[in-house]
Design a protein around this motif. Sequence first.
Motif, PDB file in Angstrom:
ATOM      1  N   ALA A  33       0.822  -1.205   0.000  1.00  0.00           N
ATOM      2  CA  ALA A  33       0.000   0.000   0.000  1.00  0.00           C
ATOM      3  C   ALA A  33       0.860   1.260   0.000  1.00  0.00           C
ATOM      4  O   ALA A  33       0.560   2.233  -0.707  1.00  0.00           O
ATOM      5  CB  ALA A  33      -0.920  -0.013   1.213  1.00  0.00           C
ATOM      6  N   ILE A  34       1.941   1.251   0.761  1.00  0.00           N
ATOM      7  CA  ILE A  34       2.809   2.430   0.864  1.00  0.00           C
ATOM      8  C   ILE A  34       3.491   2.715  -0.470  1.00  0.00           C
ATOM      9  O   ILE A  34       3.479   3.849  -0.967  1.00  0.00           O
ATOM     10  CB  ILE A  34       3.854   2.221   1.966  1.00  0.00           C
ATOM     11  CG1 ILE A  34       3.170   2.034   3.325  1.00  0.00           C
ATOM     12  CG2 ILE A  34       4.815   3.415   2.025  1.00  0.00           C
ATOM     13  CD1 ILE A  34       4.075   1.446   4.384  1.00  0.00           C
ATOM     14  N   LEU A  35       4.075   1.679  -1.070  1.00  0.00           N
ATOM     15  CA  LEU A  35       4.771   1.878  -2.339  1.00  0.00           C
ATOM     16  C   LEU A  35       3.801   2.182  -3.468  1.00  0.00           C
ATOM     17  O   LEU A  35       4.151   2.876  -4.425  1.00  0.00           O
ATOM     18  CB  LEU A  35       5.627   0.658  -2.664  1.00  0.00           C
ATOM     19  CG  LEU A  35       6.800   0.436  -1.701  1.00  0.00           C
ATOM     20  CD1 LEU A  35       7.494  -0.879  -1.982  1.00  0.00           C
ATOM     21  CD2 LEU A  35       7.800   1.583  -1.791  1.00  0.00           C
ATOM     22  N   GLY A  36       2.580   1.666  -3.349  1.00  0.00           N
ATOM     23  CA  GLY A  36       1.560   2.017  -4.331  1.00  0.00           C
ATOM     24  C   GLY A  36       1.267   3.503  -4.323  1.00  0.00           C
ATOM     25  O   GLY A  36       1.036   4.110  -5.387  1.00  0.00           O
ATOM     26  N   GLU A  37       1.311   4.106  -3.152  1.00  0.00           N
ATOM     27  CA  GLU A  37       1.097   5.547  -3.042  1.00  0.00           C
ATOM     28  C   GLU A  37       2.348   6.320  -3.461  1.00  0.00           C
ATOM     29  O   GLU A  37       2.259   7.322  -4.179  1.00  0.00           O
ATOM     30  CB  GLU A  37       0.718   5.897  -1.599  1.00  0.00           C
ATOM     31  CG  GLU A  37       0.149   7.284  -1.399  1.00  0.00           C
ATOM     32  CD  GLU A  37      -1.172   7.492  -2.129  1.00  0.00           C
ATOM     33  OE1 GLU A  37      -1.390   8.612  -2.639  1.00  0.00           O
ATOM     34  OE2 GLU A  37      -1.983   6.542  -2.212  1.00  0.00           O
ATOM     35  N   LEU A  38       3.518   5.834  -3.045  1.00  0.00           N
ATOM     36  CA  LEU A  38       4.766   6.540  -3.353  1.00  0.00           C
ATOM     37  C   LEU A  38       5.081   6.525  -4.846  1.00  0.00           C
ATOM     38  O   LEU A  38       5.697   7.464  -5.365  1.00  0.00           O
ATOM     39  CB  LEU A  38       5.919   5.902  -2.575  1.00  0.00           C
ATOM     40  CG  LEU A  38       7.294   6.554  -2.743  1.00  0.00           C
ATOM     41  CD1 LEU A  38       7.297   7.985  -2.209  1.00  0.00           C
ATOM     42  CD2 LEU A  38       8.369   5.728  -2.055  1.00  0.00           C
ATOM     43  N   ARG A  39       4.636   5.491  -5.553  1.00  0.00           N
ATOM     44  CA  ARG A  39       4.996   5.390  -6.978  1.00  0.00           C
ATOM     45  C   ARG A  39       4.381   6.526  -7.805  1.00  0.00           C
ATOM     46  O   ARG A  39       4.806   6.762  -8.939  1.00  0.00           O
ATOM     47  CB  ARG A  39       4.590   4.039  -7.543  1.00  0.00           C
ATOM     48  CG  ARG A  39       3.111   3.805  -7.614  1.00  0.00           C
ATOM     49  CD  ARG A  39       2.787   2.418  -8.124  1.00  0.00           C
ATOM     50  NE  ARG A  39       1.343   2.207  -8.160  1.00  0.00           N
ATOM     51  CZ  ARG A  39       0.772   1.110  -8.623  1.00  0.00           C
ATOM     52  NH1 ARG A  39       1.526   0.118  -9.085  1.00  0.00           N
ATOM     53  NH2 ARG A  39      -0.539   0.993  -8.627  1.00  0.00           N
ATOM     54  N   LYS A  40       3.412   7.239  -7.239  1.00  0.00           N
ATOM     55  CA  LYS A  40       2.867   8.407  -7.930  1.00  0.00           C
ATOM     56  C   LYS A  40       3.950   9.468  -8.129  1.00  0.00           C
ATOM     57  O   LYS A  40       3.803  10.362  -8.969  1.00  0.00           O
ATOM     58  CB  LYS A  40       1.693   8.983  -7.144  1.00  0.00           C
ATOM     59  CG  LYS A  40       0.501   8.042  -7.023  1.00  0.00           C
ATOM     60  CD  LYS A  40      -0.577   8.612  -6.123  1.00  0.00           C
ATOM     61  CE  LYS A  40      -1.738   7.630  -5.951  1.00  0.00           C
ATOM     62  NZ  LYS A  40      -2.781   8.132  -5.008  1.00  0.00           N
ATOM     63  N   HIS A  41       5.006   9.382  -7.355  1.00  0.00           N
ATOM     64  CA  HIS A  41       6.107  10.345  -7.433  1.00  0.00           C
ATOM     65  C   HIS A  41       7.349   9.747  -8.089  1.00  0.00           C
ATOM     66  O   HIS A  41       8.433  10.320  -8.003  1.00  0.00           O
ATOM     67  CB  HIS A  41       6.460  10.834  -6.027  1.00  0.00           C
ATOM     68  CG  HIS A  41       5.312  11.455  -5.291  1.00  0.00           C
ATOM     69  ND1 HIS A  41       4.884  12.748  -5.518  1.00  0.00           N
ATOM     70  CD2 HIS A  41       4.491  10.935  -4.329  1.00  0.00           C
ATOM     71  CE1 HIS A  41       3.859  13.007  -4.729  1.00  0.00           C
ATOM     72  NE2 HIS A  41       3.604  11.941  -3.992  1.00  0.00           N
ATOM     73  N   ALA A  42       7.200   8.601  -8.743  1.00  0.00           N
ATOM     74  CA  ALA A  42       8.366   7.863  -9.259  1.00  0.00           C
ATOM     75  C   ALA A  42       9.221   8.687 -10.212  1.00  0.00           C
ATOM     76  O   ALA A  42      10.443   8.521 -10.251  1.00  0.00           O
ATOM     77  CB  ALA A  42       7.910   6.582  -9.946  1.00  0.00           C
ATOM     78  N   SER A  43       8.618   9.575 -10.968  1.00  0.00           N
ATOM     79  CA  SER A  43       9.374  10.332 -11.969  1.00  0.00           C
ATOM     80  C   SER A  43      10.121  11.520 -11.381  1.00  0.00           C
ATOM     81  O   SER A  43      10.930  12.143 -12.069  1.00  0.00           O
ATOM     82  CB  SER A  43       8.432  10.831 -13.065  1.00  0.00           C
ATOM     83  OG  SER A  43       7.481  11.746 -12.535  1.00  0.00           O
ATOM     84  N   GLU A  44       9.883  11.821 -10.101  1.00  0.00           N
ATOM     85  CA  GLU A  44      10.459  13.044  -9.530  1.00  0.00           C
ATOM     86  C   GLU A  44      11.366  12.807  -8.338  1.00  0.00           C
ATOM     87  O   GLU A  44      11.850  13.759  -7.724  1.00  0.00           O
ATOM     88  CB  GLU A  44       9.337  14.008  -9.121  1.00  0.00           C
ATOM     89  CG  GLU A  44       8.314  13.400  -8.180  1.00  0.00           C
ATOM     90  CD  GLU A  44       7.138  14.328  -7.890  1.00  0.00           C
ATOM     91  OE1 GLU A  44       7.403  15.456  -7.415  1.00  0.00           O
ATOM     92  OE2 GLU A  44       5.991  13.926  -8.126  1.00  0.00           O
TER      93      GLU A  44
END
Length: 559
Positions: free
Chosen positions: A375-386
Motif C-alpha cells: 500500500a505504501i509503495l503504491g502511493e509513493l509510486r505516484k512520485h516515481a518520476s520526480e
Amino acid sequence: MVQESNKNLADELANTLKACDVENFFMLTGGDQPLWIALRDHGIRMLVGRSEASAVYMADGYARASRKIGVTYGQAGPGAANVAAALADSLWAQSPVVALTGSTATNAVHANEYQALDQATIFAPVTKWNGAAATPQDAPRLLRHALHTAVAGSPGPTHLDVPKDFFAREVKGSARTGEPLHLVAQPPVLDEAMLAKALGKLEKAQRPVLLVGEGARLGDAGAAVASLSEAAGIPIMATMGGKPAVLSTHDNFCGIVGRYSSVAANRLLAEADCVIAVGSRLGGLSTNGYTIPSPAADLIQIDTDPTAFINPYFPALPVHADANTALNALAAGATARASQAGWLDHCRKEAAAWAGRLEERIASDGEASQLTPFAILGELRKHASEIALVADTGYMAAWTGVVFPIERYDGFFRAVGSLGWALPASLGVQLARKEKTVCIIGDGGVGYHLADIETAVRYRLPVLVLVFNNSSLAFEYHEQKYRWNGNVVHEANDFGTVDYAAAARALGADGYRVQTRQQLVDALAKGMASDRPCVLDIVIDREAFPPVTNFDAVMERTL
C-alpha cells in the motif's frame, strides 16, 4: 621547471584533493587539527556525520549518485576500524570511495600506544588498493594514487593511512599537487571474434533473455540495453543492481530476477536457452543461489572487469568490453527472428499477468486495517518520476526493488548488504542530486544511524525518510515462523514500541506518525512538499510478506 614551496602536509593533501575536484569531505572529526584547517582554507566542505560509519555511507551514496569520488576519514584506532567496517558496501557496489585515516604516531609504534591498531590489516579485505605513507613527502603522491585507483577500471574503495604526526610536518610542496586528476579511460577493445560468436549463439536461440546487472548502470548503458532488446526482439530482465538501467515502462521489460524477485521473472529466466548477461557478476543474490539461469543455457557475459567472468557459470562466452560498445554492436548485427516472436510474446504476457496481480494486491492492501509495504509503495509510486529512491538491505531492498517502478534512469540506489546504510547514504544522494531523495528503511535499519537525522537538519538536506515500523526484525521472524516450524524466538527479533516521528522532531526534523491510508496520503504530500528533512514513521503489519525466494520451499508465492 616544477616550483617548490614549504607547506605542511595537511595543506598539500587538501591541495591535492581540491585539484582532483573533491568538493566534499565526509568525516567524524578526530584529533587531526591541521587537516581541518587545511580543508577549510582550501574551500573543501567538511560534512560531519554522527559516526564514522555514517560518514562512509554518506560518501558512498554521494559517489554513486554524483559519479564523483566520495572521500571519507577516520582517526587512528577505533575511528579507522569503524571506517573499514563500513567500506564493505562500497566494495560490493563498486563505488569509488577513498578513505583517508590517521594512524599511530611514528614515535609510538610498537610502544603500547593508546588506541593503536594494525590498520593496514583491517582495510585489506574491503579495498581494491590499501596503502600507507612512509614519509610525509610520500603522502600527497599516494593520495593521488588512491584517488586514481578508486575510479580506474572497475571502481571501488581505496585507503591511505597517514601517521598522525605527519599532518603538521613541513613538506616540500610541488606544483604538481595542484594539477587535476587526468584519468585516461581505456575501455577494452571489443573482440570481433567474440562478438561473432555471441551473434551466432543469439541466432540459434529460441528463448533468449537480456539480463541487466549493476555494470550496465555504472556504464550508463540503459539506452543501449533498450536498443538491443528492440533490435533483436529480446525480453529484458534485471537484477537488483541492474534495476536503475531499465525503464519499467519498456514494452520488453519482464521483471526483477534473483532472490529478491518477481516470481514470473524468475520462472521465465529459468526457461531461457540463451542469456546475455551485461554487467552482472552472476552472484548468489542475482541468480537465486546459482539456480537461474539454467546451467544448460548458452551464457554470453559482457563485462569490463575480466575477473567477473570467474563465477559458478564459468565457462560462459566472455565478451570483455564496455557495456555500451558491446550492446550497440550486438544490436547492429542482430535481427528479430520470427521463431523468437512467440517467446517474447509469452514473456510479455507472463509479466503483464504478474503486474495485474500486483495491482490487485496494492488495491486490496490499501483497504486493509493495517498498512503494508504494498500500500505504501503504491502511493509513493505516484512520485516515481520526480524522486531518487534509496533503499536499505533485506526486506526494504526486496519491496522497493521488485514493486517500485523505474521511470527514469539511475534513480534507484540500495544497500548491497549493510543494514542501516540507507539513511546516511540518502543524505549523500541528496547532496549530489537536485531532485527529492526518499529513503526507505525499516525500524531495524534506522536504529543504526537515527542520530543522523540531526546531520540532515544541520546541512539542510530535505530527505524524506519512510520508516517501515513493525517493531521487529521481520525477516528473522518470518524465517523462524515459516522455516523453523513456528519456533519463533521473540527475544531475538522484537523491539519495543518506538515513535520515530517524535524522535525526528526531537532531532530538529519534521515527523509524522502514520497508521492509516489517509494519514499516509496526507503525510506523504507534506513530506514531498517540504524543504526540510522529514520522517514518516509508518506502522506496518509484521505479517506482510515480501517478494523473496527464501520461503519457496515451504510456501507458494503469487508475486
